[in-house]
Each structure stands twice: as C-alpha cells, then as structure tokens.
Design an enzyme around this catalytic site. Structure first.
Site, PDB file in Angstrom:
ATOM      1  N   LYS A 174       0.862  -1.186   0.000  1.00  0.00           N
ATOM      2  CA  LYS A 174       0.000   0.000   0.000  1.00  0.00           C
ATOM      3  C   LYS A 174       0.894   1.230   0.000  1.00  0.00           C
ATOM      4  CE  LYS A 174      -3.096   2.717   3.048  1.00  0.00           C
ATOM      5  NZ  LYS A 174      -3.960   2.736   4.251  1.00  0.00           N
ATOM      6  N   ASP A 187      -2.542  10.327   3.508  1.00  0.00           N
ATOM      7  CA  ASP A 187      -3.932   9.930   3.741  1.00  0.00           C
ATOM      8  C   ASP A 187      -4.630  10.990   4.586  1.00  0.00           C
ATOM      9  OD1 ASP A 187      -6.333   8.661   4.116  1.00  0.00           O
ATOM     10  OD2 ASP A 187      -5.531   7.042   5.396  1.00  0.00           O
ATOM     11  N   LYS A 205      -9.910  12.957   8.340  1.00  0.00           N
ATOM     12  CA  LYS A 205      -9.347  12.614   9.640  1.00  0.00           C
ATOM     13  C   LYS A 205      -9.214  13.864  10.503  1.00  0.00           C
ATOM     14  CE  LYS A 205      -6.249   8.862   8.149  1.00  0.00           C
ATOM     15  NZ  LYS A 205      -6.825   7.755   8.913  1.00  0.00           N
ATOM     16  N   ASP A 219       1.739   6.481   5.334  1.00  0.00           N
ATOM     17  CA  ASP A 219       0.759   5.532   4.807  1.00  0.00           C
ATOM     18  C   ASP A 219       1.220   4.829   3.527  1.00  0.00           C
ATOM     19  OD1 ASP A 219      -1.604   4.347   5.551  1.00  0.00           O
ATOM     20  OD2 ASP A 219      -2.877   5.709   4.393  1.00  0.00           O
ATOM     21  N   ASP A 237     -12.065   7.100   4.054  1.00  0.00           N
ATOM     22  CA  ASP A 237     -10.827   6.873   4.806  1.00  0.00           C
ATOM     23  C   ASP A 237     -10.437   5.385   4.813  1.00  0.00           C
ATOM     24  OD1 ASP A 237      -8.615   7.598   6.244  1.00  0.00           O
ATOM     25  OD2 ASP A 237      -9.665   7.826   8.161  1.00  0.00           O
ATOM     26  N   GLU A 278      -9.396   3.700   2.417  1.00  0.00           N
ATOM     27  CA  GLU A 278      -8.920   3.793   1.030  1.00  0.00           C
ATOM     28  C   GLU A 278      -7.846   2.778   0.702  1.00  0.00           C
ATOM     29  OE1 GLU A 278      -7.566   5.344   3.438  1.00  0.00           O
ATOM     30  OE2 GLU A 278      -5.433   5.154   2.984  1.00  0.00           O
ATOM     31  N   ARG A 282      -7.560  -0.372   1.287  1.00  0.00           N
ATOM     32  CA  ARG A 282      -8.093  -1.626   0.730  1.00  0.00           C
ATOM     33  C   ARG A 282      -8.552  -1.428  -0.716  1.00  0.00           C
ATOM     34  NH1 ARG A 282     -12.482  -1.929   5.437  1.00  0.00           N
ATOM     35  NH2 ARG A 282     -10.732  -0.866   6.463  1.00  0.00           N
TER      36      ARG A 282
HETATM   37  N1  BES Z   1      -4.011   4.717   6.969  1.00  0.00           N
HETATM   38  C1  BES Z   1      -5.085   4.428   7.831  1.00  0.00           C
HETATM   39  C2  BES Z   1      -4.728   3.425   8.934  1.00  0.00           C
HETATM   40  C3  BES Z   1      -3.685   3.850   9.932  1.00  0.00           C
HETATM   41  C4  BES Z   1      -4.051   4.263  11.190  1.00  0.00           C
HETATM   42  C5  BES Z   1      -2.342   3.756   9.623  1.00  0.00           C
HETATM   43  C6  BES Z   1      -3.094   4.617  12.120  1.00  0.00           C
HETATM   44  C7  BES Z   1      -1.370   4.112  10.558  1.00  0.00           C
HETATM   45  C8  BES Z   1      -1.747   4.533  11.808  1.00  0.00           C
HETATM   46  C9  BES Z   1      -6.236   3.826   7.029  1.00  0.00           C
HETATM   47  O1  BES Z   1      -6.355   4.263   5.715  1.00  0.00           O
HETATM   48  C10 BES Z   1      -7.495   4.229   7.720  1.00  0.00           C
HETATM   49  O2  BES Z   1      -7.768   5.386   7.764  1.00  0.00           O
HETATM   50  N2  BES Z   1      -8.233   3.251   8.230  1.00  0.00           N
HETATM   51  C11 BES Z   1      -9.452   3.509   8.889  1.00  0.00           C
HETATM   52  C12 BES Z   1     -10.447   2.460   8.457  1.00  0.00           C
HETATM   53  C13 BES Z   1     -11.859   2.762   8.865  1.00  0.00           C
HETATM   54  C14 BES Z   1     -12.367   3.989   8.153  1.00  0.00           C
HETATM   55  C15 BES Z   1     -12.707   1.580   8.537  1.00  0.00           C
HETATM   56  C16 BES Z   1      -9.195   3.433  10.388  1.00  0.00           C
HETATM   57  O3  BES Z   1      -8.362   2.643  10.829  1.00  0.00           O
HETATM   58  O4  BES Z   1      -9.813   4.197  11.115  1.00  0.00           O
HETATM   59 ZN    ZN Z   2      -4.629   4.895   4.809  1.00  0.00          ZN
HETATM   60 MN    MN Z   3      -7.461   6.066   5.549  1.00  0.00          MN
END
Ligand code: BES
Ligand code: ZN
Ligand code: MN
Length: 498
Positions: A266, A271, A278, A289, A348, A350, A352
């Site tokens: 990824k 992000d 966020k 990210d 968010d 994204e 996946r």
């Molecule tokens: N890049 C984030 C995940 C992340 C969180 C990486 C903390 C490093 C540190 C990912 O894209 C994300 O935002 N995931 C969301 C998923 C949710 C919207 C289902 C999350 O973890 O909140």
């Molecule tokens: Zn992300």
């Molecule tokens: Mn995200």
C-alpha cells in the site's frame, strides 16, 4: 558502507569508540580479561561497584582510556547470555550505535566474544551488528540544519576464534539488509510534499535500474486501460501532477518457470481521509501511509542484491487520498479491476481500495504466492499494540512460512482469525460489497475485503499500521519510520529458495 572484520587484541584496536558487548556476570578471562588489564582493572571495579551490570542495552561510556589504542570505550549490556536472541542483541547494538552516531567522523569497532553470544550464532550476531551499524546511525533528521545523527565513517567487527570466512559473508548480508531498511525508512520519513506517487515511482525506478531489474510504471492512462476503478477513485481528488502510479519491479533469481512471489505494498503517500476527513492528530503522521510500498521496494532490492534463487515481483500501489471537488464520494459505487462492485461508505478506508486492484493485477501477472503489506487499520493497532504486525491469511502453510521467517528475523507477528462471518459485515444493499465492516473487528473485516481480490491464491496480508512508524525516539530506536518487515520478507524469500 564497508565494514571490516578483524581478530586483533581489543586494547590495540584504533577507533573513536570501542564498543564492547558485555553479558551479565561476564567471564573476565580471554579478550575481556585482557581489556580489563589494559584498563588497569577498571572493568572488574565497575562490576563490583554495580556501575556496570551488563543488563540488556545498558550503556556505560569511558572517556579517558590511556591504556588503549581507542579514544573511548562504550560498554553495552547484552543481558543474560542464555536469554540472548537476535532481537535482543540488535536492541543492544542499535543503542550503542545510536549513541556514538551523535558526532560526525566517528569510527567504531564492535568487540564480541564467543562466550557472550552463547545462544545466537556468530554469523547471526555479525550480520545483526552490521545491520545495526547502518540502521542505528540513520535518523529522521535529514532536513534539519544541524543533524543529530551522522553515518559512521568506518566500522569494524572484532571477533575472537570465529570462522572469519562465515563472518565476511554475514557482514555483506547485514550491510545489504541495513541499506534496504534505511531505504524504506528514508522514503517513509520524507514529507508528503516531497514524496508523492510520481516522485516515489521515479525513486523506485532508479533503485531498480541500478540493480539491473526490470521495472514497469503505470500512470493514469495505463491504470484506466487496466480498469483499476477502485484504485483510481481514491486518487481522483488529487491534482493533475499528483496522479496515481503503479510500479512493478521484477527480480528473476530462479528459472523462468519457477513460482513467483508477489510482494504488494500500500503506497498512500498521504492519507487525509478524503471527505471522511481525519482529525488533525490522526492526520499528522499520515505521510507514513506508503510504508507498505516502501517495504516492498526495500525487500525486493535486498533480495536481488543477495541474489536469492527465487522469482519476486514487488508491486507498489501509489496514490494520495485527498479532498477536492473531484474527490470520490460516500455512496459512489466503484468497479474494481476484477469486476467486483464496491459501495464507498467511508473514504478513509482507502488502502483496501488501492490494494484491491493491485492484488488482482498481481494475480493476473502470474503471482503464485502473495504477501501484502499495508498500514491498513487503526483497529490492528488497538488489537496488537504499536510493535506487533497483524497477519491474515487464506492459506495456513504460507502464513506459517511468513511467521516463522519473522521469528527467525526477530520481528513480532501475530496471526489474526479469518472466520467467514466477518465477510458478512461487508455486505451492501446496492453493490457486491461495501468498503467498511462496521465498528468491531476492523482489522479483520479489512483483510476479508482484500481476500476478494486474490482469486484464492495463497496470500498473507500484513497490517503494519502500528510497527512501521514509531511515535517517539527511544534509546535503541529513532522515532519515525522503522523499516519493519524488510528483514522478515527477505527471510521468507530465502525460505522459498530452499
Ligand atoms: N491509513 C489508515 C490506517 C492507519 C491508522 C495507519 C493509524 C497508521 C496509523 C487507514 O487508511 C485508515 O484510515 N483506516 C481507517 C479504516 C476505517 C475507516 C474503517 C481506520 O483505521 O480508522
Ligand atoms: Zn490509509
Ligand atoms: Mn485512511
């Protein structure tokens, strides 16, 4: 960097810092005894007073050492000899190197005695020390006017009674690993205005070209032709000069008809969360990210330099996740490359969406086994903490290969369940699936989502959201990018080669 090997008397080694690994209750005969004598008995006195205990990663510098050829000595504790592991040894040497790298122009000699290494082999110790010399001296300060770390000017590893030919190869391996880890760390640490899909792709291209590897870079038009509707949707909020890229780097170390390992990363270079934006505190570190993609790049570079007899292709899915009038929206229904339709319920989630298309691309390009790396979910960090990688699989054998490779490499992985009922949570009323699973089990529903795109090929997903980026400095490790899983991937490739 060139790290030399020597077997001289410790007190006669010339360097700015003589780094001496010392176990708890050390045996003061042999090299250490000789050093003690040259230091007029100060090692025994320090042990008696309890100022030197040899506890793991404990550091004790001696600045005034007239009896030695070295300018100074740094004792570093190795803990109880019987408890020494590769990870513990690395922690100790990294702490020592980090400490001495605060000055420019430093030369070190790392002195190791067989006795103190009891439970790890000399080759493992030497390889690990070589890696630590490189990784410990590189920080996240490359853009500071006054850097806090300087690469060591020269380094040697001083061994007694060891097999020197084994050790030379071990140093080479350690240096290759260290340089790969530092490449990954450097890219992850770069700020998002400097590292974006196009600049990442050119860096990857340069790395591949240098190593004589085949590299393909797909831009907007090629990705459209590939029908990567899921990945492209994430990228569509970015400005024209921040468009998406998919990079594929191929290393052929085995026969053309031998199985191919795909390492998929990824690479979201920033992000913001998109329209499901966020909060500021969560966004601050989101330059990290793209750690999955940087790890895939570091790993394939190391595997190629080590000339492992395997075929590997590293795929990097590079996009930004931004906000603009052209951003993808909640309620959009995307068609992924493999035809699966996806209802966007959170922009968010994204990562996946990016991986979906890159995974199916890797499958169609002939991957026989897949491992993907992604800073995918905060939920994985909640489940396993900041130091442990989550593993998810559709093939227990392949997962066992990865987890035992990680154990050998000294990195912490924990396998998570993949029960069918988690897939139910991804159901949508209007599309084949939605891109979020709801409140609970978020790391697992994310993995279940990815599983739809691997066409049942043996696959392991590694969620590195926690361990890829350290929130603060510690004695043994610089904050920021860690380069986690580069070692484990190289080890896994080596296992496949056997
Ligand atoms: N890049 C984030 C995940 C992340 C969180 C990486 C903390 C490093 C540190 C990912 O894209 C994300 O935002 N995931 C969301 C998923 C949710 C919207 C289902 C999350 O973890 O909140
Ligand atoms: Zn992300
Ligand atoms: Mn995200």
């Amino acid at each position: 960097m060139n790290i030399s090997l020597s077997s001289g008397t410790w007190s006669k080694v010339e360097c700015s810092w003589l780094i001496v690994g010392l176990p708890e209750a050390p045996d003061l005969s042999g090299s250490l005894g000789e050093l003690n004598t040259a230091l007029n008995g100060s090692v025994s006195r320090l042990l008696e007073t309890g100022d030197l205990k040899g506890k793991l990663a404990e550091l004790l510098p001696l600045h005034d050492v007239p009896g030695l050829a070295a300018d100074r000595v740094l004792f570093v504790g190795l803990g109880k000899s019987a408890e020494l592991t590769r990870a513990r040894f690395e922690k100790a040497i990294m702490s020592a190197v980090r400490k001495v790298s605060s000055q420019d122009g430093i030369t070190v000699a790392i002195c190791l005695s067989d006795a103190s290494l009891e439970s790890i082999s000399v080759a493992v110790a030497v390889e690990t020390a070589a890696t630590a010399i490189l990784v410990g001296a590189q920080g996240q300060d490359s853009l500071k006017a006054e850097p806090e770390h300087f690469p060591l000017t020269a380094a040697s590893i001083v061994l007694t009674e060891a097999d020197q030919s084994d050790a030379t190869a071990a140093i080479e391996r350690g240096v290759i690993l260290g340089e790969a880890i530092n490449l990954t760390r450097e890219l992850v640490n770069l700020p998002p205005q400097m590292l974006y899909p196009e600049s990442f792709a050119s860096r990857a291209q340069a790395v591949a070209t240098n190593l004589g590897l085949q590299v393909d870079v797909l831009g907007q038009a090629e990705l459209e032709a590939e029908k990567m509707g899921s990945l492209l949707a994430v990228s569509q909020g970015s400005s024209i000069n921040r468009g998406p890229r998919v990079v594929a780097i191929s290393y052929q170390g085995a026969a053309a008809d031998a199985p191919t390992l795909a390492i998929v990363g990824k690479g979201v270079t920033f992000d913001s969360g998109g329209l499901s934006i966020k909060p500021s505190e969560s966004m601050i570190t989101m330059k990290c990210d793209m750690a999955g993609a940087a790890t895939a790049l570091g790993a394939v570079a190391a595997i190629a330099r080590l000339k492992l007899p395997v075929n590997v292709v590293a795929y990097m899915g590079l996009v930004e996740n931004m906000i603009s009038s052209t951003s993808y929206k909640l309620g959009d229904i995307l068609t992924a490359r493999n035809g699966v339709t996806i209802e966007v319920q959170n922009t968010d989630a994204e990562g996946r969406l990016v991986l979906a298309d890159v995974l199916s691309y890797a499958v169609d390009k002939g991957a026989d086994r897949i491992v993907d790396l992604a800073t995918l979910t905060g939920a994985c960090v909640v489940a396993l903490g900041e130091e442990v990688t989550g593993a998810f699989t559709n093939d227990q054998n392949w997962c066992d290969t990865i987890t035992s490779a990680a154990a050998t490499a000294g990195e912490d992985i924990w396998q998570m369940p993949m029960f069918d009922h988690f897939a139910e949570l991804l159901k949508s009323e209007v599309a084949d699936c939605r891109n979020i699973g709801g409140r609970w089990g978020g790391a697992i529903t994310a993995a279940k989502f990815l599983e739809k795109f691997v066409a049942r090929k043996p696959w392991v997903h590694l969620d590195i959201a926690g361990p890829s980026f350290a929130s603060s400095n510690s004695a043994h490790r610089e904050g920021g990018a860690t380069g986690c899983m580069v070692r484990s991937l190289v080890e896994a490739a080596a296992t496949l080669a056997e």
